[in-house]
Design an enzyme around this catalytic site. Sequence first.
Site, PDB file in Angstrom:
ATOM      1  N   ASP A   1       0.848  -1.196   0.000  1.00  0.00           N
ATOM      2  CA  ASP A   1       0.000   0.000   0.000  1.00  0.00           C
ATOM      3  C   ASP A   1       0.881   1.244   0.000  1.00  0.00           C
ATOM      4  OD1 ASP A   1      -2.351  -1.548   2.289  1.00  0.00           O
ATOM      5  OD2 ASP A   1      -2.308  -1.538   0.089  1.00  0.00           O
TER       6      ASP A   1
ATOM      7  N   TYR B   1       9.218  -0.411   3.051  1.00  0.00           N
ATOM      8  CA  TYR B   1       9.870  -1.432   2.230  1.00  0.00           C
ATOM      9  C   TYR B   1      11.076  -0.866   1.475  1.00  0.00           C
ATOM     10  CZ  TYR B   1       5.914  -4.432   3.299  1.00  0.00           C
ATOM     11  OH  TYR B   1       4.989  -5.186   3.963  1.00  0.00           O
TER      12      TYR B   1
END
Length: 257
Positions: free
Chosen positions: A229, A236
């Site tokens: 998302d 990440y």
Amino acid sequence: MAPAASASTVGVAPPSLRCGACVLTATVACRMHARGKFPARRLLHGQAQVRNRVATTWSLKAGLWDSLRSGFLKGNNSTETVEPPPTPFEEEEPLPEELVLLERTLADGSTEQIIFSSAGDVDVYDLQALCDKVGWPRRPLTKIAASLRNSYLVATLHSIIRSPQAEGEESKQLIGMARATSDHAFNATIWDVLVDPSYQGQGLGKALMEKVIRTLLQRDISNITLFADNKVVDFYKNLGFEADPQGIKGMFWYPRF
């Protein structure tokens, strides 16, 4: 020397006497009949030789096939054993890993351990409760169980609390999970990364992902992808993931209802 006969002086055999081996024109006679020779026997003999060669060829082919089926190739004066094709190498499943990421003493004197495990020890009801805590929509338990069963790797974080007043007793709670699907050779995709909100901000999500990536690399899988998302893209990126590397565009198909 007598002059050569012209084409008009050569006799033409009647149609009833023409042999099937000659193609005659109106001015050319069947010289075989003119000489009193008939090729029928020679033709039949030639056809018989062809049939014999064909039969011999099929016999040789059948003999070779039988020898292959029996597992031997027979040469002139030797016999060579034909080994059966090798069976696919069955790679042993890596042993599950379990280690303590964090150990601390709580305010009431009890001790807590945060344990990482790659054994896939997940109760579907515990996972559904964890999904509720992070605000994910509910999914059928049968599908949750199927997704876990069909995953290549299921990694978990459990909190284990032991109280000094109740020796030997402990409470175990699922506080994090991530899973990966894979072709077991080159590629893996990470799914369903979640951490209990009351345990977020302590570096546990990062530790979970690092362990998942390291486990995949240890299994010689280096092409690792995931879907994120917008609000967790930076998380990440800090782990080394790149958004849309080298201009590669992912595509999605969604049902239109």
